[in-house]
Design an enzyme around this catalytic site. Structure first.
Site, PDB file in Angstrom:
ATOM      1  N   LYS A   9     -46.261   6.572  45.339  1.00 25.76           N
ATOM      2  CA  LYS A   9     -47.484   5.756  45.902  1.00 25.76           C
ATOM      3  C   LYS A   9     -47.074   5.504  47.279  1.00 25.76           C
ATOM      4  O   LYS A   9     -45.967   5.238  47.723  1.00 25.76           O
ATOM      5  CB  LYS A   9     -47.240   4.349  45.073  1.00 25.76           C
ATOM      6  CG  LYS A   9     -47.786   4.600  43.601  1.00 25.76           C
ATOM      7  CD  LYS A   9     -49.366   5.006  43.199  1.00 25.76           C
ATOM      8  CE  LYS A   9     -49.440   5.400  42.015  1.00 25.76           C
ATOM      9  NZ  LYS A   9     -50.950   5.776  41.856  1.00 25.76           N
ATOM     10  N   ALA A  34     -53.530  14.691  37.043  1.00 24.01           N
ATOM     11  CA  ALA A  34     -52.711  14.583  36.263  1.00 24.01           C
ATOM     12  C   ALA A  34     -52.520  13.019  35.755  1.00 24.01           C
ATOM     13  O   ALA A  34     -52.668  12.079  36.518  1.00 24.01           O
ATOM     14  CB  ALA A  34     -51.401  15.179  36.689  1.00 24.01           C
ATOM     15  N   ASN A  38     -60.904  12.358  33.600  1.00 23.39           N
ATOM     16  CA  ASN A  38     -59.520  11.624  34.091  1.00 23.39           C
ATOM     17  C   ASN A  38     -59.665  10.187  34.700  1.00 23.39           C
ATOM     18  O   ASN A  38     -60.821   9.853  35.200  1.00 23.39           O
ATOM     19  CB  ASN A  38     -59.239  12.700  35.554  1.00 23.39           C
ATOM     20  CG  ASN A  38     -57.713  12.255  35.934  1.00 23.39           C
ATOM     21  OD1 ASN A  38     -57.053  12.124  35.142  1.00 23.39           O
ATOM     22  ND2 ASN A  38     -57.669  12.147  37.368  1.00 23.39           N
ATOM     23  N   ASN A  87     -61.296   9.541  47.846  1.00 22.76           N
ATOM     24  CA  ASN A  87     -60.662   8.542  47.242  1.00 22.76           C
ATOM     25  C   ASN A  87     -61.475   7.056  47.449  1.00 22.76           C
ATOM     26  O   ASN A  87     -61.830   6.481  46.563  1.00 22.76           O
ATOM     27  CB  ASN A  87     -59.197   8.411  47.632  1.00 22.76           C
ATOM     28  CG  ASN A  87     -58.245   9.598  47.183  1.00 22.76           C
ATOM     29  OD1 ASN A  87     -57.491  10.162  47.966  1.00 22.76           O
ATOM     30  ND2 ASN A  87     -58.307   9.830  45.939  1.00 22.76           N
ATOM     31  N   GLY A  99     -40.535  11.138  43.666  1.00 23.73           N
ATOM     32  CA  GLY A  99     -41.672  10.314  42.995  1.00 23.73           C
ATOM     33  C   GLY A  99     -42.059  11.459  41.785  1.00 23.73           C
ATOM     34  O   GLY A  99     -42.479  12.236  41.900  1.00 23.73           O
ATOM     35  N   LYS A 105     -59.853  14.240  52.025  1.00 24.50           N
ATOM     36  CA  LYS A 105     -59.431  13.423  50.766  1.00 24.50           C
ATOM     37  C   LYS A 105     -59.476  12.086  50.875  1.00 24.50           C
ATOM     38  O   LYS A 105     -59.966  11.620  49.851  1.00 24.50           O
ATOM     39  CB  LYS A 105     -57.825  13.966  50.696  1.00 24.50           C
ATOM     40  CG  LYS A 105     -57.230  13.384  49.353  1.00 24.50           C
ATOM     41  CD  LYS A 105     -57.653  14.027  48.092  1.00 24.50           C
ATOM     42  CE  LYS A 105     -57.326  13.524  46.884  1.00 24.50           C
ATOM     43  NZ  LYS A 105     -55.896  12.960  46.533  1.00 24.50           N
TER      44      LYS A 105
HETATM   45  O1  KPL Z   1     -57.143  11.681  43.893  1.00 22.11           O
HETATM   46  C1  KPL Z   1     -57.487  11.223  42.956  1.00 22.11           C
HETATM   47  C2  KPL Z   1     -56.982  10.098  42.339  1.00 22.11           C
HETATM   48  O2  KPL Z   1     -57.256   9.544  41.265  1.00 22.11           O
HETATM   49  O3  KPL Z   1     -56.204   9.307  43.186  1.00 22.11           O
HETATM   50  C3  KPL Z   1     -58.936  11.757  42.288  1.00 22.11           C
HETATM   51  C4  KPL Z   1     -59.335  13.153  43.184  1.00 22.11           C
HETATM   52  C5  KPL Z   1     -59.977  10.747  42.316  1.00 22.11           C
HETATM   53  C6  KPL Z   1     -58.731  12.353  40.820  1.00 22.11           C
HETATM   54  O4  KPL Z   1     -58.638  11.279  39.711  1.00 22.11           O
END
Ligand code: KPL
Length: 309
Positions: free
Chosen positions: A78, A130, A253, A189, A7, A185
């Site tokens: 993904k 990123a 982001n 999300n 990936g 986590k």
């Molecule tokens: O993991 C993320 C995602 O975009 O999937 C976060 C932590 C929300 C950062 O953008």
């Protein structure tokens, strides 16, 4: 430590660039144009200070051309591609190697364990952010902690990977509570991804607008109730505070789900809010907000091609 990253999207590209000065890294991608750009000029990472860092990682589109065994395989695809990635990993992993998933959502670890065996599969989470800008180009958008889960008997291997990541500047710690790690986590999300994709806003906007904040809080509260019903010991005293903190840390982001929607690609809704709904059904916990977010994202995926701009 011979390293293969399956990936080559935003996160795979980021980790490849940060790790290449220390270990040999190969990226596996199904995107031929991206692989060609990486092999021609080196993957370019636009760092947070604006500097450009080039990686010496090479890219492959055909796993049969790897020609060796990897000590460490990072899966950064993904969630919809986890089955395929696990299959590639099972063919290219060294006998005493380790496959580490850094993916979003629930269910990835189980698929990888089925392919390579429980002792060779591990999961981690990362708050690195990123964006894939185009073929051969990734932008480092935010930096947060990475935590690796060490299952029984994996302590030494995971400690070695954590040491490598820390040396590469990826701040990393280790925990032995893998379920708590994945749920902590997931909850981030659950709060951020669907809402940012529906509203088409960067992460930071959610915490600034009261209506967004309250929907985010409702989705997170439902997910926490499901986690408690599953006896998951969430590490954060106040998960909602953590979600707000991630919004602030990654304020500019675009979430991965927003990036998917903007690119007209399927999202990971089924393994994020959809997973909360499924686990809620199993445990008898109502999850109406997660259900609604899941349905809205599915409707958005289905109608993106027909939208009037
Ligand atoms: O993991 C993320 C995602 O975009 O999937 C976060 C932590 C929300 C950062 O953008």
């Amino acid at each position: 430590m011979e390293t293969l990253i399956i990936g080559a999207g935003a996160m795979g590209g980021l980790f490849a660039t940060l790790l290449t000065p220390l270990v040999p890294v190969t990226l596996f991608t199904t995107n031929a144009g991206h692989a060609e750009a990486i092999n021609r000029t080196g993957l370019a990472l636009i760092c947070m200070d604006g500097q450009v860092r080039r990686s010496s990682a090479c890219a492959l589109t055909d796993p049969d051309r790897y020609g060796r065994r990897a000590d460490l395989i990072l899966i950064c695809t993904k969630a919809r591609s986890t089955g395929q990635a696990a299959d590639v990993a099972s063919r290219l992993l060294a006998r005493d190697g380790l496959v580490l998933t850094l993916q979003n959502g629930l269910g990835n670890l189980e698929l990888i364990q089925a392919a390579v065996g429980v002792s060779r599969a591990a999961a981690g989470i990362t708050a690195q952010a990123a964006t894939l800008l185009g073929p051969g180009q990734v932008r480092h958008a935010g930096s947060g902690p990475t935590v690796l889960g060490a299952g029984p008997g994996q302590e030494k291997k995971i400690a070695a990977v954590a040491a490598l990541f820390n040396q590469a500047g990826i701040a990393t710690t280790v925990t032995d509570d893998v379920a708590a790690l994945l749920w902590s986590k997931l909850i981030v999300n659950v709060g951020i991804n669907a809402l940012t994709a529906l509203l088409r806003v960067p992460n930071g906007t959610l915490a600034q607008i009261p209506e967004c904040e309250s929907l985010m809080a409702d989705a997170v509260t439902e997910a926490m109730a499901v986690a408690r019903a599953l006896c998951v010991r969430l590490p954060d005293e106040a998960p909602l505070e953590k979600v707000r903190a991630v919004c602030a840390l990654t304020s500019g982001n675009q979430s991965s789900m927003l990036q998917d929607i903007l690119a007209g690609k399927p999202t990971e809704i089924d393994v994020i809010n959809g997973a909360v709904v499924r686990e809620g059904v199993k445990t008898g916990i109502p999850t109406p907000v997660n259900q609604m977010l899941t349905e809205l994202i599915k409707a958005l995926e289905a109608t993106t091609a027909q939208r009037i701009n």
